[in-house]
Design an enzyme around this catalytic site. Sequence first.
Site, PDB file in Angstrom:
ATOM      1  N   ASP A 152       0.853  -1.186   0.000  1.00  0.00           N
ATOM      2  CA  ASP A 152       0.000   0.000   0.000  1.00  0.00           C
ATOM      3  C   ASP A 152       0.890   1.237   0.000  1.00  0.00           C
ATOM      4  O   ASP A 152       2.042   1.192   0.470  1.00  0.00           O
ATOM      5  CB  ASP A 152      -0.924   0.012   1.220  1.00  0.00           C
ATOM      6  CG  ASP A 152      -1.946   1.142   1.132  1.00  0.00           C
ATOM      7  OD1 ASP A 152      -2.728   1.156   0.172  1.00  0.00           O
ATOM      8  OD2 ASP A 152      -1.950   2.021   2.018  1.00  0.00           O
ATOM      9  N   HIS A 203      -4.526  10.811   5.511  1.00  0.00           N
ATOM     10  CA  HIS A 203      -3.461   9.977   6.089  1.00  0.00           C
ATOM     11  C   HIS A 203      -2.729  10.623   7.259  1.00  0.00           C
ATOM     12  O   HIS A 203      -1.947   9.951   7.935  1.00  0.00           O
ATOM     13  CB  HIS A 203      -2.440   9.578   5.013  1.00  0.00           C
ATOM     14  CG  HIS A 203      -1.985  10.708   4.132  1.00  0.00           C
ATOM     15  ND1 HIS A 203      -1.371  11.834   4.619  1.00  0.00           N
ATOM     16  CD2 HIS A 203      -2.063  10.856   2.785  1.00  0.00           C
ATOM     17  CE1 HIS A 203      -1.061  12.627   3.609  1.00  0.00           C
ATOM     18  NE2 HIS A 203      -1.489  12.070   2.483  1.00  0.00           N
ATOM     19  N   HIS A 240      -5.582   6.583   7.212  1.00  0.00           N
ATOM     20  CA  HIS A 240      -4.971   5.645   6.280  1.00  0.00           C
ATOM     21  C   HIS A 240      -3.471   5.625   6.569  1.00  0.00           C
ATOM     22  O   HIS A 240      -2.843   6.677   6.711  1.00  0.00           O
ATOM     23  CB  HIS A 240      -5.195   6.091   4.829  1.00  0.00           C
ATOM     24  CG  HIS A 240      -6.614   5.945   4.380  1.00  0.00           C
ATOM     25  ND1 HIS A 240      -6.950   5.697   3.072  1.00  0.00           N
ATOM     26  CD2 HIS A 240      -7.778   6.009   5.063  1.00  0.00           C
ATOM     27  CE1 HIS A 240      -8.264   5.615   2.959  1.00  0.00           C
ATOM     28  NE2 HIS A 240      -8.788   5.821   4.165  1.00  0.00           N
ATOM     29  N   ASP A 285      -2.514  -0.521   6.575  1.00  0.00           N
ATOM     30  CA  ASP A 285      -3.451  -0.923   5.534  1.00  0.00           C
ATOM     31  C   ASP A 285      -2.976  -2.184   4.819  1.00  0.00           C
ATOM     32  O   ASP A 285      -3.787  -3.038   4.425  1.00  0.00           O
ATOM     33  CB  ASP A 285      -3.658   0.206   4.530  1.00  0.00           C
ATOM     34  CG  ASP A 285      -4.502   1.340   5.109  1.00  0.00           C
ATOM     35  OD1 ASP A 285      -4.891   1.240   6.285  1.00  0.00           O
ATOM     36  OD2 ASP A 285      -4.756   2.325   4.384  1.00  0.00           O
TER      37      ASP A 285
END
Length: 225
Positions: free
Chosen positions: A7, A57, A150, A155
């Site tokens: 990711d 994020h 995130h 993730d």
Amino acid sequence: MREIVLDTETTGFKPEEGHRLIEIGCVELHNHVATGKTFHCYVNPERDVPPDAVAVHGLTTEFLSDKPLFNDVVAEFVAFIGDAPLVIHNAAFDMHFLNWELRIAGYPVMPKDRAIDTLLMARQKFPGAPATLDALCKRFGVDNSSRTYHGALLDAQLLAEVYLELRGGRQAGLALASGPAAGGPAAIRIDRPYRAPRAHAPSEEELAAHAELLKKLKNPLWAAE
């Protein structure tokens, strides 16, 4: 079989518009199960991080200002992933950014078919259902309570569990066959001691009770001729 669940986080949606990679997270799988080996790094994008991206994020321009450039981490990243297939949710997005950065750094780009896209897998398996990572975690009972933002490594770790479930769970390879597959391990043999069958003859009382029951039935099929 070795696979890498991957990711990334970025400053925006399109590298063509000047957006850059700012975080990479990788989890190694062997036969679809995490080995515990990971790769993780933050990357200085050499530009500002827009507020709407920070809201996703949590990675600010100030936080990334002292982090290494992509050129400083690319060799370690490429060595970690090797030639393994890459398991990515919405693979087109991450592969586009990674190849953009690899090209700038003078490294070969990766073919699109190297990626296994779990977003496509989810849409094929559950047509019309939500297919975000959060939705899939909820569907499969994967604990994502720590996902306030995130994050590439978190993730990737969640996606590794989701990927396993998308493939059928931990019994994905279970199948019944009449014998061992060619070249596969022999069937397990269990030796047990022989035991002679024991007699279970009915008693006189049981025979009499059975005869009385037959008298109450109309044309019983099992009555003696």
